[in-house]
Design a protein around this motif. Sequence first.
Motif, PDB file in Angstrom:
ATOM      1  N   UNK A 140      17.777 -64.522  63.731  1.00 39.36           N
ATOM      2  CA  UNK A 140      16.900 -64.223  64.487  1.00 39.36           C
ATOM      3  C   UNK A 140      15.967 -65.702  65.737  1.00 39.36           C
ATOM      4  N   UNK A 141      15.295 -66.609  64.842  1.00 46.61           N
ATOM      5  CA  UNK A 141      15.372 -67.810  65.261  1.00 46.61           C
ATOM      6  C   UNK A 141      16.056 -68.480  66.396  1.00 46.61           C
TER       7      UNK A 141
ATOM      8  N   UNK B 275       7.326 -62.271  67.020  1.00 45.75           N
ATOM      9  CA  UNK B 275       8.231 -63.086  68.127  1.00 45.75           C
ATOM     10  C   UNK B 275      10.169 -63.156  66.729  1.00 45.75           C
ATOM     11  N   UNK B 276       8.726 -63.141  65.214  1.00 42.48           N
ATOM     12  CA  UNK B 276       9.345 -63.908  64.161  1.00 42.48           C
ATOM     13  C   UNK B 276       8.724 -63.079  63.500  1.00 42.48           C
TER      14      UNK B 276
ATOM     15  N   UNK C 196       7.564 -71.836  64.474  1.00 47.43           N
ATOM     16  CA  UNK C 196       7.701 -70.933  63.758  1.00 47.43           C
ATOM     17  C   UNK C 196       6.561 -70.413  63.726  1.00 47.43           C
ATOM     18  N   UNK C 197       5.459 -70.607  63.587  1.00 48.42           N
ATOM     19  CA  UNK C 197       3.927 -70.509  62.966  1.00 48.42           C
ATOM     20  C   UNK C 197       3.802 -69.026  64.045  1.00 48.42           C
TER      21      UNK C 197
ATOM     22  N   UNK D  20      13.977 -73.936  57.086  1.00 52.36           N
ATOM     23  CA  UNK D  20      13.908 -73.450  58.122  1.00 52.36           C
ATOM     24  C   UNK D  20      14.270 -74.122  59.396  1.00 52.36           C
ATOM     25  N   UNK D  21      12.857 -74.743  59.651  1.00 47.50           N
ATOM     26  CA  UNK D  21      12.402 -75.101  60.039  1.00 47.50           C
ATOM     27  C   UNK D  21      13.733 -76.106  60.993  1.00 47.50           C
TER      28      UNK D  21
END
Length: 207
Positions: free
Chosen positions: A46-47, A25-26, A17-18, A6-7
């Motif tokens: 979403x990101x 937000x995610x 992300x974490x 994902x990153x």
Amino acid sequence: MRISELSRRSGVSVATIKYYIREGLLPGGRPTGITQAEYDEDHVRRLRLVRALIGVRGLSVHTTAEILRAIAGCDANTHRTLGLVLGALDTGTREHDQAPPAKKGEVDLLIAAMGWQVHPSSTAPRTLSEALTSLQELGIDLDWQTLLPYARLADQIAEVDLDQLGDSEDPLELAERAVLLTVLLEPALMVLRRMAQEHCSATRHLL
């Protein structure tokens, strides 16, 4: 996909992300173990939107979280989605107790003359009123009739803007595209205006 994938696909670091997950937000991934989870294409989209809102719009994490929650409740309402991400509508959590700028009446007359449908919670009329009030204080007093030609041109630009967005029914994809195509295009539009001014000045004064 794992968080490392994902990153890689989103261009957002694992640590960020974490952090986004902790701040709401995610959404978290689907747990596959005590310390592992799986993520999908919705997380990627979403990101991308989060990056656009924070990196392009320059919004805070808190405001971005508000907008994402509001979009989630839009039920794919295209008009409201666009209003939220472009800043035309607020998220319903801001205070509105300040006195209206001196030029508010002129802006109201302009909106009426154009027949524009502007939401009551739109922040744009106040922003325009504040700009006109500042100009008035500096000795440049513009009334709504003077602004009409500009408003008509803005109307045409808005039609072109919306034509570029396509017909996506995915609110996250639509929101991301709206931010990128409109906000990132604003500096280009300013440059086009200045080049046109230079050309008009040359044709009027040098020929």
